[in-house]
Design a protein around this motif. Structure first.
Motif, PDB file in Angstrom:
ATOM      1  N   LEU A   1      38.720 -27.293  -7.583  1.00 25.94           N
ATOM      2  CA  LEU A   1      37.516 -26.465  -7.697  1.00 25.94           C
ATOM      3  C   LEU A   1      36.401 -27.045  -6.822  1.00 25.94           C
ATOM      4  O   LEU A   1      35.717 -26.310  -6.095  1.00 25.94           O
ATOM      5  CB  LEU A   1      37.070 -26.409  -9.169  1.00 25.94           C
TER       6      LEU A   1
ATOM      7  N   LYS B   1      40.731 -16.121  -0.413  1.00 28.97           N
ATOM      8  CA  LYS B   1      41.037 -17.036  -1.515  1.00 28.97           C
ATOM      9  C   LYS B   1      42.540 -17.304  -1.641  1.00 28.97           C
ATOM     10  O   LYS B   1      42.950 -18.334  -2.158  1.00 28.97           O
ATOM     11  CB  LYS B   1      40.452 -16.487  -2.814  1.00 28.97           C
TER      12      LYS B   1
ATOM     13  N   ALA C   1      38.005 -19.328 -12.114  1.00 26.24           N
ATOM     14  CA  ALA C   1      36.762 -19.991 -11.698  1.00 26.24           C
ATOM     15  C   ALA C   1      36.320 -19.531 -10.314  1.00 26.24           C
ATOM     16  O   ALA C   1      35.139 -19.328 -10.064  1.00 26.24           O
ATOM     17  CB  ALA C   1      36.956 -21.502 -11.723  1.00 26.24           C
ATOM     18  N   MET C   2      37.274 -19.356  -9.413  1.00 31.26           N
ATOM     19  CA  MET C   2      36.942 -19.004  -8.032  1.00 31.26           C
ATOM     20  C   MET C   2      36.419 -17.567  -7.903  1.00 31.26           C
ATOM     21  O   MET C   2      35.716 -17.250  -6.966  1.00 31.26           O
ATOM     22  CB  MET C   2      38.150 -19.207  -7.116  1.00 31.26           C
ATOM     23  N   ARG C   3      36.795 -16.740  -8.864  1.00 34.14           N
ATOM     24  CA  ARG C   3      36.338 -15.341  -8.800  1.00 34.14           C
ATOM     25  C   ARG C   3      34.816 -15.226  -8.884  1.00 34.14           C
ATOM     26  O   ARG C   3      34.224 -14.307  -8.355  1.00 34.14           O
ATOM     27  CB  ARG C   3      36.951 -14.536  -9.943  1.00 34.14           C
TER      28      ARG C   3
ATOM     29  N   MET D   1      32.710 -17.389  -7.745  1.00 32.88           N
ATOM     30  CA  MET D   1      31.969 -18.107  -6.699  1.00 32.88           C
ATOM     31  C   MET D   1      32.529 -17.787  -5.319  1.00 32.88           C
ATOM     32  O   MET D   1      33.674 -17.358  -5.180  1.00 32.88           O
ATOM     33  CB  MET D   1      32.019 -19.613  -6.953  1.00 32.88           C
ATOM     34  N   ALA D   2      31.684 -17.985  -4.331  1.00 28.42           N
ATOM     35  CA  ALA D   2      32.107 -17.758  -2.960  1.00 28.42           C
ATOM     36  C   ALA D   2      32.118 -19.095  -2.233  1.00 28.42           C
ATOM     37  O   ALA D   2      31.387 -20.011  -2.585  1.00 28.42           O
ATOM     38  CB  ALA D   2      31.131 -16.809  -2.280  1.00 28.42           C
TER      39      ALA D   2
ATOM     40  N   PHE E   1      37.146 -26.374  -3.234  1.00 33.92           N
ATOM     41  CA  PHE E   1      36.821 -24.979  -2.903  1.00 33.92           C
ATOM     42  C   PHE E   1      35.311 -24.823  -2.665  1.00 33.92           C
ATOM     43  O   PHE E   1      34.886 -24.214  -1.690  1.00 33.92           O
ATOM     44  CB  PHE E   1      37.277 -24.072  -4.050  1.00 33.92           C
TER      45      PHE E   1
END
Lengths: 193, 177
Positions: B54, B17, A72-74, A76-77, B57
């Protein structure tokens, strides 16, 4: 310390790691059978709760959560605070316009109906009069951290909003709120103005 | 806040990250445990744990550092949980899926213990939401009342009252288990 204070102290300090009595509490417990019995009841409850104390993910579950987050994080920034501020400035201008319109509506309503002093009921759609959507009004009441704005200092308002607000989904707040809820919020906010 | 934790947050804000992943690893079990005790459902707890991180983040730049990072995370987790419960009509599937998979192979983990755990979970999940939240944060997470008040948006005295009420109910429900 009297018995009431000791029991209150024992209650406040009851956690999974047990109660570490101060010398003053320990001295009271030595002399007071009633408080000693209460401390014993808490210890018994703690023992009963033991099976729930140790809850953790299995290695597979943990890896699954991490992998899902990674995927999921890939896409979004992490938002840049400065760009968000710039964006917020435009939002604030739009919101200020909406609030000014609301105050105008409220004032007119009060003046045209001097008998009824209750706050007028508006439909959610009324908030679109200035072209500002309901979602745009959400930051009036919470900031990005989920905290209430300083204008909402009244404890009743705090309690009320906390029941309604998800700090991470401020946009959803007013969308799902009833018109009556929004009116209540607007009323309190307007009063602060 | 621990200096290395602050450093990780700053690094994550700069786009690292891996720093955020380290924070996830540091807190995921606590967040998971908290949601499990609130919902008594393992699958739900896993989903909401993931959603919590999430959201953290996505909104990391909103963390101002005036409260511990853990409090901020629990605040998000509490709201995720509340939203979930609200969507489910405040009904939780009592202790369904509560069982800890790793316990299955343990020789001392018999049906009786499983039933006891289910009853315990049930006793907590039938507490009113605010009392359940306060009890879970205070007793299991050992959070200070001032932080619980911040998570709930209530006064410290209200948080203490909720805790005392929860304790009283649990004592009466669990005596005799």
């Amino acid at each position: 310390m009297n018995c009431e204070q000791v029991k209150s102290w024992l209650t406040d300090n009851f956690t999974v790691t047990g109660i570490e009595a101060t010398s003053e509490i320990a001295a009271h417990l030595d002399q007071c059978a009633d408080c000693r019995a209460y401390a014993g009841e808490l210890a018994a409850l703690s023992a009963e709760l033991t099976p729930l104390a140790d809850i953790s993910m299995t290695a597979i579950e943990s890896a699954g959560v991490e992998a899902a987050l990674d995927t999921a994080m890939r896409t979004m920034a992490i938002p840049d605070r400065r760009s968000r501020r710039k964006k917020n400035l435009f939002s604030i201008i739009r919101i200020a316009t909406a609030v000014a319109a609301m105050i105008l509506i409220v004032t007119v309503s009060f003046r045209t109906n001097s008998v009824d002093t209750s706050y007028p009921i508006y439909n959610i759609d009324d908030f679109e009069l200035t072209g500002t959507s309901v979602q745009d009004l959400a930051p009036l009441f919470v900031n990005g951290n989920g905290d209430l704005l300083p204008s909402m200092v009244d404890q009743q308002a705090v309690n009320y909003l906390t029941d309604q607000v998800d700090p991470t989904q401020a946009e959803d707040i007013l969308e799902s709120a009833t018109s009556e809820e929004i009116n209540w919020l607007m009323k309190n906010y307007s009063m602060e103005m | 806040m621990a200096p290395d934790e602050q450093q990780r947050i700053q690094s994550a804000l700069r786009g690292d990250k891996e720093s955020f992943a380290t924070l996830v690893r540091q807190y995921q079990n606590r967040i998971f445990g908290f949601i499990m005790r609130m919902t008594a459902n393992r699958d739900t707890a896993l989903d909401l744990t993931q959603e919590t991180f999430l959201a953290a983040f996505q909104h990391l730049d909103g963390f101002r550092g005036d409260s511990p990072f853990s409090t901020w995370l629990f605040q998000i987790a509490a709201n995720k949980t509340k939203n979930f419960l609200k969507r489910s009509g405040w009904e939780v599937p009592l202790a369904e899926g509560y069982d800890q998979p790793s316990n299955a192979d343990r020789p001392d983990y018999n049906l009786e213990k499983r039933e006891q755990q289910r009853l315990l979970a049930e006793a907590i999940t039938i507490l009113p939401y605010k009392q359940r939240l306060t009890f879970t944060l205070r007793y299991f997470e050992q959070m200070k009342f001032v932080e619980i008040a911040r998570v709930q948006g209530v006064s410290i005295s209200a948080a203490k009252t909720n805790f005392a009420e929860a304790l009283k109910k649990l004592q009466s429900r669990l005596s005799g288990l």
